[in-house]
Design an enzyme around this catalytic site. Structure first.
Site, PDB file in Angstrom:
ATOM      1  N   SER A 258       0.831  -1.281  -0.182  1.00 56.51           N
ATOM      2  CA  SER A 258      -0.059  -0.060  -0.116  1.00 56.51           C
ATOM      3  C   SER A 258       0.951   1.323   0.157  1.00 56.51           C
ATOM      4  O   SER A 258       1.457   1.493  -0.884  1.00 56.51           O
ATOM      5  CB  SER A 258      -1.030  -0.054   1.147  1.00 56.51           C
ATOM      6  OG  SER A 258      -1.933   1.146   0.935  1.00 56.51           O
TER       7      SER A 258
ATOM      8  N   ASP B  39      -2.539   6.480  -2.960  1.00 51.25           N
ATOM      9  CA  ASP B  39      -1.512   5.910  -2.403  1.00 51.25           C
ATOM     10  C   ASP B  39      -0.959   4.792  -3.318  1.00 51.25           C
ATOM     11  O   ASP B  39      -1.663   4.615  -4.475  1.00 51.25           O
ATOM     12  CB  ASP B  39      -1.742   5.232  -1.195  1.00 51.25           C
ATOM     13  CG  ASP B  39      -2.834   4.250  -1.264  1.00 51.25           C
ATOM     14  OD1 ASP B  39      -3.455   4.111  -2.246  1.00 51.25           O
ATOM     15  OD2 ASP B  39      -3.028   3.567   0.007  1.00 51.25           O
TER      16      ASP B  39
ATOM     17  N   ASP C  60      -1.536   1.502  -3.942  1.00 51.67           N
ATOM     18  CA  ASP C  60      -2.370   0.552  -4.529  1.00 51.67           C
ATOM     19  C   ASP C  60      -3.595   1.135  -4.817  1.00 51.67           C
ATOM     20  O   ASP C  60      -4.593   0.141  -5.149  1.00 51.67           O
ATOM     21  CB  ASP C  60      -2.395  -0.698  -3.540  1.00 51.67           C
ATOM     22  CG  ASP C  60      -2.955  -0.441  -2.425  1.00 51.67           C
ATOM     23  OD1 ASP C  60      -2.932   0.612  -1.710  1.00 51.67           O
ATOM     24  OD2 ASP C  60      -3.564  -1.359  -1.724  1.00 51.67           O
TER      25      ASP C  60
ATOM     26  N   ASP D 270      -6.054   2.173  -2.702  1.00 53.14           N
ATOM     27  CA  ASP D 270      -7.473   2.112  -1.928  1.00 53.14           C
ATOM     28  C   ASP D 270      -7.626   3.117  -1.254  1.00 53.14           C
ATOM     29  O   ASP D 270      -8.647   3.682  -0.934  1.00 53.14           O
ATOM     30  CB  ASP D 270      -7.163   0.730  -0.996  1.00 53.14           C
ATOM     31  CG  ASP D 270      -6.055   0.842  -0.027  1.00 53.14           C
ATOM     32  OD1 ASP D 270      -5.079   1.736  -0.151  1.00 53.14           O
ATOM     33  OD2 ASP D 270      -5.862   0.146   0.812  1.00 53.14           O
TER      34      ASP D 270
END
Length: 466
Positions: A99, A248, A250, A252
């Site tokens: 992440s 960010d 990834d 999410d």
């Protein structure tokens, strides 16, 4: 052994999230799924990864573990985490990502039918990793094939967003992808919805050369400068961008900025979305699930729309959603769930989705304007600070604070389910142990926020020093 944190397994790839651990987790997850399913079922796991340099090796190790446990693997390639969650519907999935962590880290996040593994499932995986089980019989090993769910995911998000707000035709939006996985989804979805998109740092690069993977005031300087620049490269536009968006690594998480480059507070975003979904619901008892550190501005806007708020610990939105559904009746509906920068759109699916948030929020801004959306929200001063505390002292410190914080704030209403939260006439304070660092977090919101924060921090420091 403690493998799982608040968002899967994460850590340095040489010290914690090694290929050996990825293999063991894959075998444990596969064995657990085989043991819990009908013996004749073809058990599938979808694997995807972000753009980190260590992703291919870890995905290969994970795949070897899953196949050696007797499951079938579907390789989905490089995807945003919400796209992997989308692809895991009707089966299981594992996302290889750290992440917003630095490029030296990586991680594993497990899903079943679009939803993150809960505490019980994670405990089973952890136990099986410790047992170091053997592979399945040679003739029961699984195999793998390539799939490509990205286009279907983008189409689904665009279709979903069209049910909210207004068309984006002609609206200019700047998206800072941060060299992460949003590069493959957010600009494309917004363009499909009609927006004029300027994409910054939209090449996938696991070194994150443009900025740190976590979008913060310290890392978003280029995006803020671009939004606030009426000259230079943007001189040909008439009114400038309407909105800035940052993700960010990834995708999410999502951060929103106004046309001047000011970051809109995360709780204001949650309040806007929560009020929207509450008003749009036809349930008699619409519920928004959030976390203890979330602002009371969320409660105020949800109540104004006819709903209510329930809180659950950080990293456990899916647990809170399940608890509300189990405790409610047929008239109860969880219409939205969120913690800072991370949102679950209940009608879309049970996963956290920053791309969906970008699309839905953009359409709400197109319909009403950001200033109008913010106008009814009481944006009181908010502070978050951390106090150093060794991990092995956290339990004792929190037990002491359960007594000393109420003594320091005698007029407060106390809630101790998720740390110690103190609700006062002039605001609120939350103190809780960090789940990822040797620290105790202190949150405060009030017109007198600095006074509340100082008093709370002094009390916490005294408890740590005892």
């Amino acid at each position: 052994m403690t493998l799982f944190g608040t968002a899967g397994i994460r850590g340095d790839v040489r010290e914690r999230l090694t290929p050996e651990l990825a293999l063991a987790v894959g075998r444990a997850a596969g064995t657990d799924a085989v043991d819990r399913e009908d013996a004749s079922a073809d058990i599938e796991f979808v694997i995807a990864r972000d753009g980190r340099e260590t992703g291919p090796a870890l995905a290969a190790a994970l795949e070897a573990g899953l196949e050696s446990a007797g499951t079938t693997v579907r390789r989905a390639g490089v995807l945003p985490t919400p796209a992997l969650a989308f692809a895991s519907r009707g089966r299981r999935g594992v996302m290889v990502t750290a992440s917003h962590n630095p490029p030296t880290d990586n991680g594993l996040k497990l899903f079943a039918d679009g939803e993150e593994y809960g505490d019980d499932a994670e405990a089973r995986i952890e136990s099986r990793v410790e047992e170091d089980g053997s592979p399945a019989a040679w003739h029961d090993w699984g195999n793998a094939e390539r799939i490509d769910p990205l286009a279907g995911y983008r189409d689904r998000i665009a279709d979903y967003a069209e049910g909210h707000g207004a068309a984006l035709d002609g609206i200019e939006i700047v998206v800072d992808c941060g060299n992460g996985m949003a590069s493959r989804a957010t600009p494309q979805v917004l363009r499909a919805l009609g927006a004029d998109v300027v994409a910054l740092n939209a090449n996938v690069d696991g070194h994150f050369p443009a900025r740190g993977s976590k979008p913060t005031p310290e890392t978003l300087g280029d995006l803020q400068a671009f939004l606030g620049d009426d000259d230079g490269d943007t001189a040909d536009r008439t009114d400038g961008p309407t909105l800035g968006i940052a993700h960010d690594g990834d995708a999410d998480r999502v951060v929103f900025l106004d046309e001047t480059g000011e970051i809109v507070h995360e709780d204001t975003i949650v309040a806007i979305l929560a009020e929207h979904y509450t008003r749009a619901s036809d349930a008699a008892d619409p519920v928004v699930v959030t976390t203890p550190n979330a602002s009371s501005r969320i409660d105020e806007r949800v109540a104004a729309a006819g709903g209510r708020v329930e809180r659950v610990r950080l990293g456990a939105l899916h647990v809170g959603i399940a608890a509300v559904r189990e405790a409610g009746d047929i008239d109860t509906s969880v219409v939205f769930a969120a913690e800072p920068w991370k949102h679950i759109h209940s009608d879309l699916g049970p996963w956290i989705d920053g791309v969906a948030s970008a699309a839905v929020f953009s359409r709400l801004v197109a319909e009403q304007g950001l200033a109008a959306l913010r106008e009814p929200i009481a944006e009181r001063p908010y502070r978050k600070v951390s106090v150093d505390c060794p991990d092995d002292r956290k339990d004792a410190v929190m037990r002491q604070l359960a007594t000393t914080l109420p003594e320091a704030f005698p007029d407060a209403d106390i809630e101790t389910e998720h740390g110690v939260r103190l609700d006062l006439n002039e605001g609120w304070v939350l103190v809780r142990p960090s789940g990822t660092e040797p620290k105790v977090r202190v949150y405060a919101e009030s017109e007198q926020v600095d006074e509340l924060r100082e008093q709370a921090v002094t009390t916490v420091e005294a408890a740590v020093e005892d």
